[in-house]
Design a protein around this motif. Sequence first.
Motif: not given
Length: 568
Positions: A203-220
Amino acid sequence: MRLGSTPRRSPAHRPPTRRPLARLSAVAAAAVLVVAGCVPQEGQGPGETPSTGQSDNGGAGSGDGTTDGTSGDGQELATLGTSAAKDLPTDPAEDPAYAAYYEQDITWGPCDDVEGGSELECGTLTVPMVWNDPGAGDIDLAVARHAASGNRTGSLILNPGGPGGSGVDFTASAPFLFSRPVVDAYDIIGFDPRGVARSAGIQCLSDEETDEYLAGTGDMGTEDPLEEGLAWMKRIAEGCQQDSGELLPYLDTYSAARDMDVLRAAVDSEQLDYFGYSYGTYLGATYADLYPERVGKFVLDAALDPSSTLDEISAGQAEGFELATDAFLEDCLAQGDSCPFKGEPAEANQQLQNFFDSIEAQPLETSDPQRPLTVSLAQSAVLLLMYEDGLWQVGRDALAQGMQGDGSALLQIADLSSERQPDGSYKGNGMFAINAINCLDHPGIADQEWQAKEAERLAAEYPTFGPSMGYGATMCAQWPVPPLREPAPISAEGAGPIVVIGTTGDPATPYRWSQSLAEQLDDAVLLTFEGNGHTAYGRSGGCIEEAVDAYLLEGTTPQDGLTCSSGG
């Protein structure tokens, strides 16, 4: 022998009628994971040569199987580490140090957490974490069995692909995958490979982080799409390292193949009977090379070419999904008014690109006010639909809704792709396991300038998904473990006959890869399905199924070159 048309599916091969989205869910569980990456990410596009400060773990060549640290065109590959499972001084099955593993029995019981698993039995298989050091600790692998419903003749081991697909979940589909005679004769057995799902799943990301990752909405913290993609990959790698750092070096396919030999012994089989799809062909071919004398009836459907580098895999898939998109759009236009695209195929393709561009500028509203449809999610949905031409109507309807401003249907398909459940949790860990395994199995070209030029080429030649399939080696450079395996042909001398199946319109594992694997193997026959979609068995209408079933049930090797068509 060429069959110009296939017979109608016989009653023995006819699956039960299922609703389109239920069928789509089965496709997602079985084959959603693209070999070279999980889903298109906005951060993986053409642009400037990245400055990563990382080691040179790279990507592709001509796939000629050179073993001198270079690709087929002379480009230097990433520096390799050493697999703990490739070269062992003894056969573990004959070595007392491994006796406890090879002498174990599986205790079968109910499958409490497998959807549709009421007909299954589940158990646990223990294997060494480090194959060349059996005292270094164990891994417990989850195993499922669909017991033979007639006169049992043996056990048929499955792998659904990925890498990262759950064989336990896949086995619940056994009655839909195989004909009644096969289900009657075999205990059909699936397992979650090491690092996957229930088998010490990373397991590498939380569910919330995974949502951001797949949606491309995370602020990196970057404006550059490539740098954003690299930041996400680094973040995933750090999460995996924190969660499962001790295990990450031992998730390669050599190790999984060794595990499969323990499973063979645990089900009391002298030889392994095996059916592998997609990545499962790579796992099966690896097993056959390690244990040629233990190969029983082997079927490898939708083959991965073992001599391919990571970039070559990416390029092959970029082309494959572009061709599949073209076929989908041509079929859509032939439906007339029910197709949301208009004009000639080239115009329809441009309309699809325009649709993606519009979502990138303004995500679509969905039935979930908290989850708009982003361009990453929309592309993930369309990519999944390319796996199964029987689902193209679902795709037409979802795209029509999307082009009218409602992204709900496409979001539902994207969620099936990532195994996101209604409560926001994720059923499996395939999107992380695929990185962990692929980055160990497939080195690529180390030259970052070459990587940039190749990414530009893919984006220009294959505009639908090519922009998201470049820089695979650069992404793997973020991984905490170097690649462990050279791209090289597999001969499995002494094994066989092995049945290899290829589909001419397969987007995820192009047909030429099946041709290549069949040529590499010492004793193999190639079956060809002329059709669209990923894999052939269970989709060809009867021809491939009948040839394979005769092999599994009667030991009759299909005629090399048998060709079946999806046409009537």
